[in-house]
Design an enzyme around this catalytic site. Structure first.
Site, mmCIF file in Angstrom:
data_model
loop_
_atom_site.group_PDB
_atom_site.id
_atom_site.type_symbol
_atom_site.label_atom_id
_atom_site.label_comp_id
_atom_site.label_asym_id
_atom_site.label_seq_id
_atom_site.Cartn_x
_atom_site.Cartn_y
_atom_site.Cartn_z
ATOM 1 C CB SER A 1 34.477 95.190 -81.945
ATOM 2 O OG SER A 1 34.062 96.184 -81.038
ATOM 3 C CB SER B 1 35.448 96.374 -78.135
ATOM 4 O OG SER B 1 34.839 95.251 -78.670
ATOM 5 C CE LYS C 1 34.061 99.778 -82.088
ATOM 6 N NZ LYS C 1 34.033 98.957 -80.858
HETATM 7 N N1 GLN Z 1 34.087 90.221 -78.021
HETATM 8 C C1 GLN Z 1 33.003 90.718 -77.242
HETATM 9 C C2 GLN Z 1 31.700 90.513 -77.975
HETATM 10 O O1 GLN Z 1 31.730 90.093 -79.065
HETATM 11 C C3 GLN Z 1 33.200 92.158 -76.877
HETATM 12 C C4 GLN Z 1 33.058 93.074 -78.023
HETATM 13 C C5 GLN Z 1 32.844 94.506 -77.597
HETATM 14 O O2 GLN Z 1 33.288 94.937 -76.540
HETATM 15 N N2 GLN Z 1 32.145 95.246 -78.424
HETATM 16 O O3 GLN Z 1 30.663 90.764 -77.458
#
Ligand code: GLN
Length: 456
Positions: free
Chosen positions: A127, A152, A52
């Site tokens: 994400s 995510s 990532k």
């Molecule tokens: N959707 C969540 C956020 O926007 C989690 C995203 C993540 O785990 N990076 O914070």
């Protein structure tokens, strides 16, 4: 061929075939940048591993999905990428993500939105969308490294029909991770099978002197595969509220399948589920807003000619470099910890987090693991996402946020399909219970059989 078959075959990895396959996948936007790092050999025998984009790889552009870090090339490796290289993995590129992890659909990505291989009109989830999408689309052995703050890894694993494992907070070193929220961030693997994620966890987990919060002693996680899970699971009734009918049905079918093999279940209750979501968005944005302060156009990535005073310069660079969602989170997070509001928001959110942890603890006195849907719906279409307000997007994290807020390990595995799209089964355990999670997941995996991935 699976990762396991490749490792057992003793053959060299066919990188020219991989390049051709990846070329075919270009239109899906799974990568922010391509690379080749590592020398092969070791236990991974030259297996391709994607990383990532918020995890630093020495000599490879690392942007965390943000324009403000465009062109940033880390002069060092994160502990995770170093351990992968030392184990003979070959890093093949940096996968797309929501900017700094701010999102649920990988639509807040500055470098092209990844498309779901099951239906390119739909989101990969976020994400870690590029990581999960690539895992589902690439019909060659590969493991992805994702990262989760509030869901995510699980969300994209669910939407793309692959396995995503989010370890206990602190089990995997975060040295070299571009932080979103330090009290929440966790790095974890995404793969096609439970074996893939267990193997990768074995490689990346464990104490690291360069990360003071890394406390975990690793275990032989692959040893849990094929070991029948002998315990009781809890099914939280709140996790079936406002869940799509198709998703609910598929997940219940999986629970019944497990019951048929002797896995007893009972209904449990987690009344703080909604409070956990509010608490998360206050804590996560508070931490994000402080973490982003260092991107000022002087040290990393984007910078310009110095004009005006420093504040004018910082505002100009930050105004250009951050996307809309990053700006929203800086404002929200700054507000929540401002003098006068701090007690009402940030401090209260921390107290709620403690209560959420206690609530899970109490449930784990009665059951060994929790099972539930991973996401309340299948991957939405991009035109549906466009219509959503930010708050509506945040609410879609209702099921993935609580275990993340509590730092609990969890795994999402494909549970079946609704309207032709994958549905995730979520398995959540108490801290450091990765082993039993892996046993139950692998037991379910053999009951379910192999997933037939789309030919793209
Ligand atoms: N959707 C969540 C956020 O926007 C989690 C995203 C993540 O785990 N990076 O914070």
């Amino acid at each position: 061929m699976s990762v396991k078959e490749f490792l057992e075959s003793g053959k060299d990895y066919d990188y020219s075939k991989l390049e051709k396959e990846l070329e075919k996948l270009e239109r899906f936007n799974f990568f922010i940048s391509r690379a080749r790092a590592g020398t092969g050999g070791g236990i991974l025998k030259g297996l391709p591993v994607s990383i990532k984009d918020n995890i630093c790889v020495k000599g490879v552009q690392t942007t965390a999905g943000s324009r403000i870090l465009e062109g940033y090339v880390p002069p060092f490796d994160s502990t995770v990428s170093l351990r992968i290289k030392e184990s003979g993995g070959i890093i093949i590129g940096k996968t797309s993500q929501d900017e700094f992890g701010f999102g649920t659909f990988s639509t807040n990505c500055a470098y092209g939105v990844p498309k779901n291989p099951w239906d390119p009109e739909r989101s990969c989830g976020g994400s870690s969308g590029g990581a999960a999408g690539l895992t589902a689309a690439l019909n060659m052995p590969h493991i992805a490294i994702g990262q989760s703050t509030g869901g995510s890894i699980s969300c994209p694993a669910s939407f793309c029909g692959v396995v995503g494992l989010t370890p206990t907070y602190g089990l995997v070193s975060r040295y070299g991770l571009i932080d979103y929220g330090n009290s929440l961030d966790k790095i974890g693997p995404i793969g096609r099978s439970v074996f893939d994620v267990a193997l990768m966890l074995e490689i990346i987990a464990g104490r690291d002197n360069r990360d003071q919060t890394c406390i975990g002693e690793k275990e032989d996680y692959t040893g849990y595969i094929g070991k029948d899970f002998k315990g009781k699971v809890g099914v939280p009734k709140e996790y079936f509220e406002n869940v799509d009918e198709g998703v609910e049905k598929v997940v219940w079918d999986s629970i019944k399948k497990l019951e048929g093999e002797g896995v007893e279940y009972e209904e449990v209750s987690l009344p703080l589920t909604d409070a956990a979501l509010y608490s998360y968005y206050i804590i996560a944005t508070a931490e994000a807003s402080t973490n982003l302060a260092k991107f000022c156009g002087m040290r990393y990535g984007l910078h310009e000619e110095l004009r005006g005073n420093f504040n004018e310069y910082f505002s100009r660079v930050r105004g250009k470099g951050f996307g809309e969602e990053a700006k929203r989170r800086i404002i929200l997070g700054t507000y929540g910890r401002m003098a006068g509001y701090r007690d009402q928001y940030y401090m209260k959110a921390l107290k709620v987090r403690t209560k959420v942890i206690q609530e899970f603890r109490n449930v784990f006195k009665r059951v060994d693991l929790i099972v539930a849907p991973t996401m309340p719906m299948i991957a939405p279409r991009f035109d549906e996402i466009k219509k959503l307000k930010p708050l509506e997007v945040y609410q879609m994290d209702r099921l993935t946020v609580p275990p993340n807020l509590a730092g609990l390990p969890h795994l999402s595995i494909n549970s079946g399909f609704s309207k032709g799209m994958p549905v995730g089964l979520h398995i959540i355990g108490d801290h450091f219970q990765e082993g039993p999670i892996i046993s139950l997941a692998s037991m379910y995996e053999s009951l379910r059989g192999d997933v037939k991935y789309p030919e793209v």
